[in-house]
Write a protein that holds these residues in place. Structure first.
Motif, PDB file in Angstrom:
ATOM      1  N   TYR A 209       0.880  -1.171   0.000  1.00 42.43           N
ATOM      2  CA  TYR A 209       0.000   0.000   0.000  1.00 42.43           C
ATOM      3  C   TYR A 209       0.913   1.214   0.000  1.00 42.43           C
ATOM      4  CZ  TYR A 209      -3.143   3.606   1.853  1.00 42.43           C
ATOM      5  OH  TYR A 209      -3.860   4.764   2.049  1.00 42.43           O
ATOM      6  N   LEU A 210       0.671   2.163  -0.895  1.00 47.61           N
ATOM      7  CA  LEU A 210       1.584   3.293  -1.013  1.00 47.61           C
ATOM      8  C   LEU A 210       0.822   4.603  -1.165  1.00 47.61           C
ATOM      9  CD1 LEU A 210       3.178   3.260  -4.595  1.00 47.61           C
ATOM     10  CD2 LEU A 210       1.292   1.784  -3.959  1.00 47.61           C
ATOM     11  N   VAL A 211       1.459   5.668  -0.722  1.00 49.25           N
ATOM     12  CA  VAL A 211       0.933   7.028  -0.859  1.00 49.25           C
ATOM     13  C   VAL A 211       2.023   7.867  -1.505  1.00 49.25           C
ATOM     14  CG1 VAL A 211       0.000   9.041   0.317  1.00 49.25           C
ATOM     15  CG2 VAL A 211      -0.501   6.751   1.194  1.00 49.25           C
ATOM     16  N   ASP A 212       1.689   8.560  -2.618  1.00 46.52           N
ATOM     17  CA  ASP A 212       2.714   9.327  -3.322  1.00 46.52           C
ATOM     18  C   ASP A 212       2.847  10.733  -2.751  1.00 46.52           C
ATOM     19  OD1 ASP A 212       0.642  10.888  -4.369  1.00 46.52           O
ATOM     20  OD2 ASP A 212       0.659   9.904  -6.320  1.00 46.52           O
ATOM     21  N   GLU A 213       3.725  11.517  -3.376  1.00 45.42           N
ATOM     22  CA  GLU A 213       4.013  12.856  -2.866  1.00 45.42           C
ATOM     23  C   GLU A 213       2.813  13.793  -2.960  1.00 45.42           C
ATOM     24  OE1 GLU A 213       4.991  12.612  -7.211  1.00 45.42           O
ATOM     25  OE2 GLU A 213       5.441  11.417  -5.417  1.00 45.42           O
ATOM     26  N   LYS A 214       1.831  13.444  -3.792  1.00 43.69           N
ATOM     27  CA  LYS A 214       0.620  14.253  -3.914  1.00 43.69           C
ATOM     28  C   LYS A 214      -0.470  13.820  -2.936  1.00 43.69           C
ATOM     29  CE  LYS A 214       1.375  15.094  -8.864  1.00 43.69           C
ATOM     30  NZ  LYS A 214       0.802  14.914 -10.232  1.00 43.69           N
ATOM     31  N   TYR A 271       7.731  -2.675 -11.909  1.00 49.06           N
ATOM     32  CA  TYR A 271       8.101  -2.181 -13.232  1.00 49.06           C
ATOM     33  C   TYR A 271       8.125  -0.658 -13.225  1.00 49.06           C
ATOM     34  CZ  TYR A 271       8.400  -2.051 -18.316  1.00 49.06           C
ATOM     35  OH  TYR A 271       8.813  -1.832 -19.605  1.00 49.06           O
ATOM     36  N   ASP A 272       9.301  -0.082 -13.535  1.00 51.78           N
ATOM     37  CA  ASP A 272       9.448   1.380 -13.491  1.00 51.78           C
ATOM     38  C   ASP A 272       9.276   2.028 -14.861  1.00 51.78           C
ATOM     39  OD1 ASP A 272      11.797   0.894 -14.886  1.00 51.78           O
ATOM     40  OD2 ASP A 272      13.118   1.873 -13.433  1.00 51.78           O
ATOM     41  N   GLY A 273       8.792   1.257 -15.829  1.00 48.32           N
ATOM     42  CA  GLY A 273       8.607   1.757 -17.187  1.00 48.32           C
ATOM     43  C   GLY A 273       9.690   1.294 -18.136  1.00 48.32           C
ATOM     44  N   LYS A 274      10.822   0.859 -17.570  1.00 48.36           N
ATOM     45  CA  LYS A 274      11.931   0.367 -18.384  1.00 48.36           C
ATOM     46  C   LYS A 274      12.507  -0.936 -17.848  1.00 48.36           C
ATOM     47  CE  LYS A 274      13.439   4.977 -19.905  1.00 48.36           C
ATOM     48  NZ  LYS A 274      14.577   5.947 -19.937  1.00 48.36           N
ATOM     49  N   ALA A 275      12.501  -1.083 -16.533  1.00 50.87           N
ATOM     50  CA  ALA A 275      13.153  -2.232 -15.914  1.00 50.87           C
ATOM     51  C   ALA A 275      12.405  -2.628 -14.647  1.00 50.87           C
ATOM     52  CB  ALA A 275      14.611  -1.891 -15.587  1.00 50.87           C
ATOM     53  N   TRP A 276      12.770  -3.802 -14.127  1.00 51.42           N
ATOM     54  CA  TRP A 276      12.213  -4.278 -12.862  1.00 51.42           C
ATOM     55  C   TRP A 276      13.133  -3.845 -11.731  1.00 51.42           C
ATOM     56  CZ3 TRP A 276       7.414  -5.980 -12.785  1.00 51.42           C
ATOM     57  CH2 TRP A 276       6.857  -6.465 -13.977  1.00 51.42           C
ATOM     58  N   VAL A 277      12.572  -3.147 -10.742  1.00 52.41           N
ATOM     59  CA  VAL A 277      13.361  -2.608  -9.641  1.00 52.41           C
ATOM     60  C   VAL A 277      12.773  -3.072  -8.317  1.00 52.41           C
ATOM     61  CG1 VAL A 277      14.072  -0.594 -10.983  1.00 52.41           C
ATOM     62  CG2 VAL A 277      12.004  -0.466  -9.569  1.00 52.41           C
ATOM     63  N   SER A 278      13.590  -3.050  -7.278  1.00 50.60           N
ATOM     64  CA  SER A 278      13.140  -3.520  -5.964  1.00 50.60           C
ATOM     65  C   SER A 278      12.436  -2.438  -5.154  1.00 50.60           C
ATOM     66  CB  SER A 278      14.335  -4.055  -5.174  1.00 50.60           C
ATOM     67  OG  SER A 278      15.320  -3.045  -5.012  1.00 50.60           O
ATOM     68  N   GLN A 282       9.408   3.485  -6.967  1.00 55.60           N
ATOM     69  CA  GLN A 282       9.790   3.805  -8.345  1.00 55.60           C
ATOM     70  C   GLN A 282       8.842   3.201  -9.380  1.00 55.60           C
ATOM     71  OE1 GLN A 282      12.314   5.992  -8.846  1.00 55.60           O
ATOM     72  NE2 GLN A 282      12.334   6.060  -6.599  1.00 55.60           N
ATOM     73  N   VAL A 283       7.780   2.539  -8.937  1.00 52.22           N
ATOM     74  CA  VAL A 283       6.874   1.877  -9.870  1.00 52.22           C
ATOM     75  C   VAL A 283       6.225   2.897 -10.803  1.00 52.22           C
ATOM     76  CG1 VAL A 283       4.827   1.960  -8.363  1.00 52.22           C
ATOM     77  CG2 VAL A 283       5.062   0.118 -10.054  1.00 52.22           C
ATOM     78  N   ALA A 284       6.099   2.517 -12.066  1.00 47.79           N
ATOM     79  CA  ALA A 284       5.552   3.416 -13.085  1.00 47.79           C
ATOM     80  C   ALA A 284       4.051   3.213 -13.249  1.00 47.79           C
ATOM     81  CB  ALA A 284       6.244   3.169 -14.422  1.00 47.79           C
ATOM     82  N   ASN A 285       3.408   4.227 -13.805  1.00 49.59           N
ATOM     83  CA  ASN A 285       2.026   4.107 -14.259  1.00 49.59           C
ATOM     84  C   ASN A 285       2.074   3.637 -15.710  1.00 49.59           C
ATOM     85  OD1 ASN A 285       1.174   5.241 -11.798  1.00 49.59           O
ATOM     86  ND2 ASN A 285       1.329   7.312 -12.625  1.00 49.59           N
ATOM     87  N   VAL A 286       1.636   2.399 -15.973  1.00 46.08           N
ATOM     88  CA  VAL A 286       1.764   1.860 -17.329  1.00 46.08           C
ATOM     89  C   VAL A 286       0.559   2.190 -18.198  1.00 46.08           C
ATOM     90  CG1 VAL A 286       3.334   0.017 -16.635  1.00 46.08           C
ATOM     91  CG2 VAL A 286       0.869  -0.404 -16.623  1.00 46.08           C
ATOM     92  N   THR A 287      -0.567   2.510 -17.584  1.00 47.24           N
ATOM     93  CA  THR A 287      -1.737   3.027 -18.294  1.00 47.24           C
ATOM     94  C   THR A 287      -2.670   3.614 -17.246  1.00 47.24           C
ATOM     95  OG1 THR A 287      -3.396   2.554 -20.005  1.00 47.24           O
ATOM     96  CG2 THR A 287      -3.122   0.901 -18.285  1.00 47.24           C
ATOM     97  N   SER A 288      -3.850   4.078 -17.665  1.00 43.64           N
ATOM     98  CA  SER A 288      -4.743   4.758 -16.720  1.00 43.64           C
ATOM     99  C   SER A 288      -6.204   4.492 -17.073  1.00 43.64           C
ATOM    100  CB  SER A 288      -4.468   6.265 -16.731  1.00 43.64           C
ATOM    101  OG  SER A 288      -4.720   6.797 -18.025  1.00 43.64           O
ATOM    102  N   SER A 289      -7.094   5.107 -16.299  1.00 39.31           N
ATOM    103  CA  SER A 289      -8.549   5.007 -16.492  1.00 39.31           C
ATOM    104  C   SER A 289      -9.064   3.584 -16.337  1.00 39.31           C
ATOM    105  CB  SER A 289      -8.963   5.568 -17.864  1.00 39.31           C
ATOM    106  OG  SER A 289      -8.652   6.938 -17.954  1.00 39.31           O
ATOM    107  N   VAL A 290      -8.388   2.784 -15.488  1.00 38.60           N
ATOM    108  CA  VAL A 290      -8.860   1.431 -15.214  1.00 38.60           C
ATOM    109  C   VAL A 290      -9.777   1.478 -13.990  1.00 38.60           C
ATOM    110  CG1 VAL A 290      -6.836   0.401 -16.289  1.00 38.60           C
ATOM    111  CG2 VAL A 290      -6.801   0.863 -13.839  1.00 38.60           C
TER     112      VAL A 290
END
Length: 399
Positions: A209-214, A271-278, A282-290
């Motif tokens: 569960y995560l909360v971003d800077e916004k 997935y950070d948009g380019k690679a798998w990171v721990s 750093q997780v990326a938004n790969v799409t939206s409106s789901v």
């Protein structure tokens, strides 16, 4: 020297994987597909009931044989998991006195046909013999008023065929229909061959569960894709992909882990948009409106279908075509308009997803939930409103 060589090989593998994803973006058609969508009234009728469980949402289906891809066979069992559920009776076209809402329930269906005689519902009972939720939070981080909204689940064939289900810890912040807020993410573990109400289950807090800077929150568990040979995946890479959703824009995030490491959170990568990171941050938004509940499934032609309610709570069941479990994903393709089900102005629709184990070859059986912003009053007038409806989408790659 050996350690350096292994690190270099790992880096090379990561580079090749990323190149493969990039190549797919250039070669896979993410916009065009031939399909026919139609109502599946026989499946909708299966959950239109007058006694016991007579309403609920949050429907996910888990094939108990672990075969996530492909239709269940005649003797297979499929577990249905529901979140908030109504237990009681419907009489004279209204909700009978004494009905109660619990926060979750389950059902088991034998086979792949919508036959009432093959389906049995389960919930727990409290000390007074009244209906009670099967899954109640009992973890170190659980608050006094927390309860579960359930996410997706699967049978982990690498860990003794235990069933794993994501549980979002939520608590109420108002008396409105959707007046709750998520406060944490939990993993529920049910031993193989355990029977409802699963008195031997275990619960584990997770960091997912995560909360971003916004200040926008997100959580993993909205959908699971088991990309293994054992689960029947057509292009297995051995990983379990877990999808998360965050923010008002309903951004999609992706994590993955090997089945044997599912309980070892340190082995998860994002997935950070380019690679798998721990680092989950750093997780990326790969799409939206789901939507907060969704599904990811292989299509007959080798592509993938991300199924969801467009924007979370609009009247459209949507699909994005994916080139791989992390995308890239194409534009929204609207599969179905749910407006005919909204027979009152207070009705809402949300959280569409596919059920591959109940789908015939070349098809996807898809459910979406119906609810009301004036829940109790509408339930008296429309006692069967609060239940999933189903559609069937047929794909034809030869036309």
């Amino acid at each position: 020297m050996k350690k350096i060589t292994l690190v270099c090989l790992a880096c090379l593998g990561l580079v090749l994987t990323n190149r493969a994803f990039a190549q797919k973006a250039d070669t896979v058609n993410l916009t065009d597909i031939k399909f026919k969508a139609e109502a599946a009234p026989e499946w909708s009728a299966l959950l239109k009931r007058d006694s016991g469980w007579f309403g609920g949402d949050g429907i996910y289906t888990i094939p108990l044989n672990g075969k996530e891809t492909g239709q269940a066979k005649h003797n297979d069992k499929v577990l249905f998991i529901f979140s908030d559920s109504m237990i009681g009776a419907v009489r004279d076209n209204t909700m009978a006195p004494g009905a109660i809402m619990i926060h979750n329930a389950v059902a088991e269906l034998k086979g792949n046909e919508p036959l009432d005689k093959q389906m049995k519902f389960y919930w727990d009972k409290n000390a007074k013999g009244k209906p009670e939720s099967i899954f109640i939070p009992h973890t170190p981080k659980t608050g006094a008023t927390d309860y579960y909204w359930l996410g997706d689940g699967f049978v982990n064939q690498a860990l003794d065929n235990n069933i794993y289900i994501f549980g979002y810890r939520v608590h109420n912040v108002s008396n409105e229909a959707f007046g709750f807020r998520e406060v944490g993410n939990t993993l529920i573990k049910i031993p193989a061959n355990s029977k409802p109400p699963y008195k031997d289950l275990k619960q584990m807090d997770t960091p997912f569960y995560l909360v971003d800077e916004k200040g926008e929150s997100g959580s993993f568990g909205a959908g699971i894709y088991v990309n293994t040979k054992e689960a029947g995946a057509p292009k297995p890479d051995g990983y379990i992909y877990v999808y998360g959703v965050r923010g008002v824009a309903k951004h999609l995030m992706v994590a993955r882990v090997l089945p044997k490491d599912f309980e070892d959170y340190s082995k998860w990568t994002f997935y950070d948009g380019k690679a798998w990171v721990s680092d989950m941050e750093q997780v990326a938004n790969v799409t939206s409106s789901v939507s907060n509940e969704l599904s990811f499934s292989p299509l007959p032609d080798g592509r993938y279908a991300l199924i969801f309610q467009v924007g979370g709570m609009t009247t459209s069941v949507g699909m994005r075509i994916g080139a791989s479990p992390v995308g890239p994903f194409g534009p929204i393709i609207k599969l179905w308009d749910c407006k005919p089900d909204l027979i009152a102005k207070t009705f809402v629709v949300y959280n569409a997803k596919a059920h591959p184990s109940l789908s015939k070859p070349g098809e996807l059986l898809i459910s979406y939930n119906i609810n009301s912003v004036d829940f109790l009053n509408d339930l008296k007038k429309y006692p069967n409103l609060y239940r999933p409806r189903f559609i069937r989408v047929k794909f034809n790659e030869h036309e």
